[in-house]
Motif scaffolding. Structure first.
Motif, PDB file in Angstrom:
ATOM      1  N   UNK A 230      -3.369  -3.304  12.198  1.00 13.22           N
ATOM      2  CA  UNK A 230      -4.711  -3.113  11.644  1.00 13.22           C
ATOM      3  C   UNK A 230      -4.858  -1.740  11.009  1.00 13.22           C
ATOM      4  N   UNK A 231      -4.246  -0.732  11.604  1.00 12.18           N
ATOM      5  CA  UNK A 231      -4.292   0.615  11.016  1.00 12.18           C
ATOM      6  C   UNK A 231      -3.625   0.629   9.653  1.00 12.18           C
ATOM      7  N   UNK A 232      -2.462   0.014   9.568  1.00  9.02           N
ATOM      8  CA  UNK A 232      -1.714  -0.011   8.301  1.00  9.02           C
ATOM      9  C   UNK A 232      -2.463  -0.800   7.241  1.00  9.02           C
ATOM     10  N   UNK A 233      -2.949  -1.980   7.596  1.00 15.18           N
ATOM     11  CA  UNK A 233      -3.680  -2.797   6.633  1.00 15.18           C
ATOM     12  C   UNK A 233      -4.997  -2.139   6.235  1.00 15.18           C
ATOM     13  N   UNK A 234      -5.649  -1.477   7.191  1.00  9.53           N
ATOM     14  CA  UNK A 234      -6.889  -0.774   6.893  1.00  9.53           C
ATOM     15  C   UNK A 234      -6.674   0.344   5.889  1.00  9.53           C
ATOM     16  N   UNK A 235      -5.538   1.031   5.996  1.00 12.60           N
ATOM     17  CA  UNK A 235      -5.217   2.087   5.026  1.00 12.60           C
ATOM     18  C   UNK A 235      -4.813   1.488   3.683  1.00 12.60           C
ATOM     19  N   UNK A 236      -4.079   0.393   3.722  1.00  9.30           N
ATOM     20  CA  UNK A 236      -3.608  -0.246   2.491  1.00  9.30           C
ATOM     21  C   UNK A 236      -4.753  -0.798   1.646  1.00  9.30           C
ATOM     22  N   UNK A 237      -5.816  -1.208   2.284  1.00  4.82           N
ATOM     23  CA  UNK A 237      -6.974  -1.766   1.574  1.00  4.82           C
ATOM     24  C   UNK A 237      -7.565  -0.747   0.602  1.00  4.82           C
ATOM     25  N   UNK A 238      -7.489   0.525   0.944  1.00  4.25           N
ATOM     26  CA  UNK A 238      -8.090   1.555   0.095  1.00  4.25           C
ATOM     27  C   UNK A 238      -7.290   1.842  -1.171  1.00  4.25           C
ATOM     28  N   UNK A 239      -6.158   1.169  -1.340  1.00  2.34           N
ATOM     29  CA  UNK A 239      -5.455   1.285  -2.623  1.00  2.34           C
ATOM     30  C   UNK A 239      -6.262   0.628  -3.735  1.00  2.34           C
ATOM     31  N   UNK A 240      -7.075  -0.371  -3.391  1.00  6.21           N
ATOM     32  CA  UNK A 240      -7.907  -1.057  -4.378  1.00  6.21           C
ATOM     33  C   UNK A 240      -8.830  -0.084  -5.112  1.00  6.21           C
ATOM     34  N   UNK A 241      -9.690   0.676  -4.428  1.00  3.58           N
ATOM     35  CA  UNK A 241     -10.517   1.630  -5.189  1.00  3.58           C
ATOM     36  C   UNK A 241      -9.721   2.828  -5.709  1.00  3.58           C
ATOM     37  N   UNK A 242      -8.629   3.172  -5.031  1.00  5.95           N
ATOM     38  CA  UNK A 242      -7.832   4.312  -5.489  1.00  5.95           C
ATOM     39  C   UNK A 242      -7.171   4.012  -6.833  1.00  5.95           C
ATOM     40  N   UNK A 243      -6.650   2.815  -6.984  1.00  5.90           N
ATOM     41  CA  UNK A 243      -6.017   2.422  -8.247  1.00  5.90           C
ATOM     42  C   UNK A 243      -7.055   2.379  -9.367  1.00  5.90           C
ATOM     43  N   UNK A 244      -8.240   1.883  -9.062  1.00  7.97           N
ATOM     44  CA  UNK A 244      -9.257   1.755 -10.101  1.00  7.97           C
ATOM     45  C   UNK A 244     -10.042   3.049 -10.349  1.00  7.97           C
ATOM     46  N   UNK A 245      -9.649   4.121  -9.675  1.00 13.45           N
ATOM     47  CA  UNK A 245     -10.216   5.429 -10.018  1.00 13.45           C
ATOM     48  C   UNK A 245      -9.407   6.112 -11.118  1.00 13.45           C
ATOM     49  N   UNK A 246      -8.229   5.590 -11.412  1.00 16.63           N
ATOM     50  CA  UNK A 246      -7.339   6.228 -12.394  1.00 16.63           C
ATOM     51  C   UNK A 246      -7.927   6.357 -13.795  1.00 16.63           C
ATOM     52  N   UNK A 247      -8.701   5.384 -14.314  1.00 16.21           N
ATOM     53  CA  UNK A 247      -9.263   5.592 -15.655  1.00 16.21           C
ATOM     54  C   UNK A 247     -10.138   6.835 -15.769  1.00 16.21           C
ATOM     55  N   UNK A 248     -10.754   7.246 -14.664  1.00 16.28           N
ATOM     56  CA  UNK A 248     -11.566   8.464 -14.690  1.00 16.28           C
ATOM     57  C   UNK A 248     -10.697   9.716 -14.726  1.00 16.28           C
ATOM     58  N   UNK A 249      -9.433   9.599 -14.312  1.00 18.85           N
ATOM     59  CA  UNK A 249      -8.568  10.766 -14.233  1.00 18.85           C
ATOM     60  C   UNK A 249      -7.599  10.922 -15.371  1.00 18.85           C
ATOM     61  N   UNK A 250      -7.778  10.153 -16.443  1.00 12.85           N
ATOM     62  CA  UNK A 250      -6.835  10.222 -17.565  1.00 12.85           C
ATOM     63  C   UNK A 250      -6.721  11.638 -18.117  1.00 12.85           C
ATOM     64  N   UNK A 251      -7.847  12.282 -18.346  1.00 15.37           N
ATOM     65  CA  UNK A 251      -7.809  13.643 -18.908  1.00 15.37           C
ATOM     66  C   UNK A 251      -7.165  14.628 -17.940  1.00 15.37           C
ATOM     67  N   UNK A 252      -7.515  14.525 -16.680  1.00 14.37           N
ATOM     68  CA  UNK A 252      -6.977  15.449 -15.686  1.00 14.37           C
ATOM     69  C   UNK A 252      -5.477  15.238 -15.501  1.00 14.37           C
ATOM     70  N   UNK A 253      -5.050  13.984 -15.462  1.00 16.68           N
ATOM     71  CA  UNK A 253      -3.631  13.704 -15.281  1.00 16.68           C
ATOM     72  C   UNK A 253      -2.811  14.095 -16.504  1.00 16.68           C
TER      73      UNK A 253
END
Length: 177
Positions: free
Chosen positions: A29-52
């Protein structure tokens, strides 16, 4: 000396009571609970295009997420399928632990918040201009805030603790009951 001993005994009893009232969260459950947050983390990338693009070493850190983002964008309706998959398979499933249900709901709410920010930025960027200081600052702030929130939630999930984000955790808790 008696007061210090009393404080230590009280703290030991208090922590035992807290530990007994909190069910132990297993490693899966700990591992899956952490893995779930990849969903919003991946979709935050368009906001970071300039910074990256301005910091190549930062891009190297996010390169695996950029690859995942590219794969999900190449598949039609992938984010919608992930959303409904998390919603029906995890959040609304009573057989799944409350820890996973809470983390899935909070990840969904983080993604909804990102969608709202992208709609707002879709209005503000043409008004201020794509390369203006205001639009760059706002997109970088949204990106960094999303990344910090996701990493905080991932870290707390790995520890087996509920990540308390202001407003979002209350909304997530109310949805899983």
């Amino acid at each position: 000396m008696k007061s210090i001993t009393a404080i230590v005994i009280y703290q030991a009893q208090y922590s035992t009571i807290l530990f007994m009232n909190t069910p132990e969260i297993d490693t899966k459950d700990r591992s899956l609970g952490a893995l779930i947050y990849l969903f919003p983390l991946v979709y935050s990338l368009p906001f970071g295009i300039l910074l990256l693009s301005q910091f190549p070493w930062l891009y190297q850190f996010f390169a695996p997420l950029v690859a995942i983002y590219g794969i999900t964008n190449s598949l039609p309706f992938a984010s919608l399928l992930i959303f409904f998959g998390l919603w029906f398979a995890v959040v609304r499933n009573e057989n799944v632990s409350n820890f996973l249900r809470f983390n899935a709901m909070q990840a969904i709410l983080l993604n909804i918040l990102q969608i709202l920010f992208s709609l707002i930025m879709g209005v503000l960027i043409p008004a201020f201009g794509g390369q203006s200081l205001i639009s760059e600052t706002l997109t970088n702030t949204i990106f960094m805030g999303s990344v910090v929130a996701c990493f905080f939630c991932i870290f707390r999930s790995i520890q087996g603790q509920y990540a308390e984000l202001p407003l979002l955790s209350d909304a997530a808790s109310s949805q899983i009951r």
